[in-house]
Design a protein around this motif. Sequence first.
Motif, mmCIF file in Angstrom:
data_model
loop_
_atom_site.group_PDB
_atom_site.id
_atom_site.type_symbol
_atom_site.label_atom_id
_atom_site.label_comp_id
_atom_site.label_asym_id
_atom_site.label_seq_id
_atom_site.Cartn_x
_atom_site.Cartn_y
_atom_site.Cartn_z
ATOM 1 N N GLY A 155 0.810 -1.202 0.000
ATOM 2 C CA GLY A 155 0.000 0.000 0.000
ATOM 3 C C GLY A 155 0.844 1.252 0.000
ATOM 4 N N ASP A 156 0.207 2.350 -0.345
ATOM 5 C CA ASP A 156 0.904 3.634 -0.402
ATOM 6 C C ASP A 156 0.015 4.726 0.199
ATOM 7 N N ALA A 157 -0.470 4.475 1.408
ATOM 8 C CA ALA A 157 -1.355 5.422 2.074
ATOM 9 C C ALA A 157 -0.642 6.740 2.337
ATOM 10 N N ALA A 158 -1.433 7.771 2.478
ATOM 11 C CA ALA A 158 -0.881 9.084 2.780
ATOM 12 C C ALA A 158 -0.612 9.216 4.277
ATOM 13 N N VAL A 159 0.445 9.961 4.600
ATOM 14 C CA VAL A 159 0.716 10.329 5.986
ATOM 15 C C VAL A 159 0.162 11.730 6.185
ATOM 16 N N GLU A 160 -0.770 11.850 7.116
ATOM 17 C CA GLU A 160 -1.470 13.105 7.305
ATOM 18 C C GLU A 160 -1.200 13.649 8.710
ATOM 19 N N PRO A 161 -0.370 14.696 8.830
ATOM 20 C CA PRO A 161 -0.149 15.306 10.147
ATOM 21 C C PRO A 161 -1.465 15.856 10.701
ATOM 22 N N PHE A 162 -1.663 15.660 12.002
ATOM 23 C CA PHE A 162 -2.886 16.123 12.634
ATOM 24 C C PHE A 162 -2.530 17.110 13.735
ATOM 25 N N ASP A 163 -3.061 18.310 13.629
ATOM 26 C CA ASP A 163 -2.779 19.342 14.616
ATOM 27 C C ASP A 163 -3.739 19.203 15.791
ATOM 28 N N VAL A 164 -3.179 19.042 16.976
ATOM 29 C CA VAL A 164 -4.011 18.951 18.175
ATOM 30 C C VAL A 164 -3.864 20.223 18.995
ATOM 31 N N SER A 165 -4.864 20.477 19.790
ATOM 32 C CA SER A 165 -4.830 21.607 20.714
ATOM 33 C C SER A 165 -4.770 21.042 22.132
ATOM 34 N N ILE A 166 -3.559 20.958 22.662
ATOM 35 C CA ILE A 166 -3.357 20.355 23.975
ATOM 36 C C ILE A 166 -3.485 21.412 25.056
ATOM 37 N N ASP A 167 -4.360 21.141 26.009
ATOM 38 C CA ASP A 167 -4.513 22.005 27.170
ATOM 39 C C ASP A 167 -3.384 21.691 28.148
ATOM 40 N N GLU A 168 -2.371 22.533 28.151
ATOM 41 C CA GLU A 168 -1.187 22.274 28.970
ATOM 42 C C GLU A 168 -1.524 22.222 30.461
ATOM 43 N N SER A 169 -2.551 22.935 30.877
ATOM 44 C CA SER A 169 -2.906 22.923 32.294
ATOM 45 C C SER A 169 -3.431 21.564 32.725
ATOM 46 N N ALA A 170 -3.856 20.751 31.753
ATOM 47 C CA ALA A 170 -4.369 19.415 32.062
ATOM 48 C C ALA A 170 -3.286 18.352 31.976
ATOM 49 N N VAL A 171 -2.077 18.740 31.579
ATOM 50 C CA VAL A 171 -0.959 17.792 31.509
ATOM 51 C C VAL A 171 -0.240 17.842 32.851
ATOM 52 N N ARG A 172 -0.507 16.852 33.681
ATOM 53 C CA ARG A 172 -0.056 16.913 35.069
ATOM 54 C C ARG A 172 1.155 16.041 35.358
ATOM 55 N N SER A 173 1.734 15.426 34.323
ATOM 56 C CA SER A 173 2.933 14.601 34.531
ATOM 57 C C SER A 173 3.789 14.661 33.270
ATOM 58 N N THR A 174 5.042 14.279 33.426
ATOM 59 C CA THR A 174 5.940 14.245 32.287
ATOM 60 C C THR A 174 6.978 13.157 32.486
ATOM 61 N N VAL A 175 7.479 12.603 31.389
ATOM 62 C CA VAL A 175 8.521 11.583 31.459
ATOM 63 C C VAL A 175 9.870 12.282 31.555
ATOM 64 N N THR A 176 10.606 11.976 32.610
ATOM 65 C CA THR A 176 11.918 12.593 32.793
ATOM 66 C C THR A 176 13.059 11.644 32.459
ATOM 67 N N GLY A 177 12.747 10.367 32.261
ATOM 68 C CA GLY A 177 13.792 9.413 31.923
ATOM 69 C C GLY A 177 13.304 7.993 32.120
#
Length: 317
Positions: free
Chosen positions: A164-186
Amino acid sequence: MTVLAVAEHRRGELRDVSHELAGAGREVAEATDSELHLAVVGGDVESFGEELVREGVDAVHTVDYGEEFNHDVYVQAVEQLAAELDPDYLLVPHTVNGLDYAPAVAERLGLPLVTDAVDLTVEDRLVVTREMYGSKVETTVEVDADRAAVTLRPAEWPKAPKGGDAAVEPFDVSIDESAVRSTVTGFEEAAGGDVDIAEADVLVSVGRGIEEEDNLDIIWDLAEALDATVSASRPVVDNGWLPKNRQVGQSGKVVTPDVYIAVGISGAVQHVAGMKGADTIIAINKDPNAPIFDIADYGIVDDLFDVVPALTEEFGG
């Protein structure tokens, strides 16, 4: 109609379950005359997208946000993507990460969620097969809705055929940073021993039939002759003859090698659940009625203490 499957990656690599999801998604899409869309969130989305378009899909959607899995990001990204595509079926890996965000996404989208699927069929409605009580009981869940979210158990579906030769379609999201309460540090590797049996191409797996620890020498010799990795069923590990990181099965690791050689393993359902996805299964057991022969591609009914040294001699030159 649309089927949306969400791929999974870790530390720069797509996991095998991503390709299995594509295979399962293709089955559902063909049964419902639907389009199959894959999505990947975060990481090297450019290279992931190039790899996923070869899975025989209709489109790949990439969300370029973050490097590793984050619950709060995935919930928002998958929710927004699903709102855009309006899929009839949302497929997610039944993994630690998948189970982390799938319930939240299903709740936000108002979708029923069925977890740990080992098979899917669609006739008038979606029917999901699940296993319970240590895989001793098989149940079916008929989804009383036109749309649903399902988590799929790894190693239950073959990987999607390439093409197959499907298209790669970037998708723009609107992330609410105030709702991101954790992060990977390592990352910190858990103590797992010197090998990862899940990465092996060839496994020589030993069970209760080896009788005692000193007899493991013939298993190591065969593995060396085949350039294989040694693994085991639970009784061998419980006896302390091999470490836990070499255990295959429901309480060990799920493996999908090219070749799996089961030596002296009867084939209890808990063990079979961890290795039935191997491409080729070879069983050696003196009991012709051992359940392992029900799933083996090749079987040798004989005493392992005669067969294993003979194989070592043959392959070791």
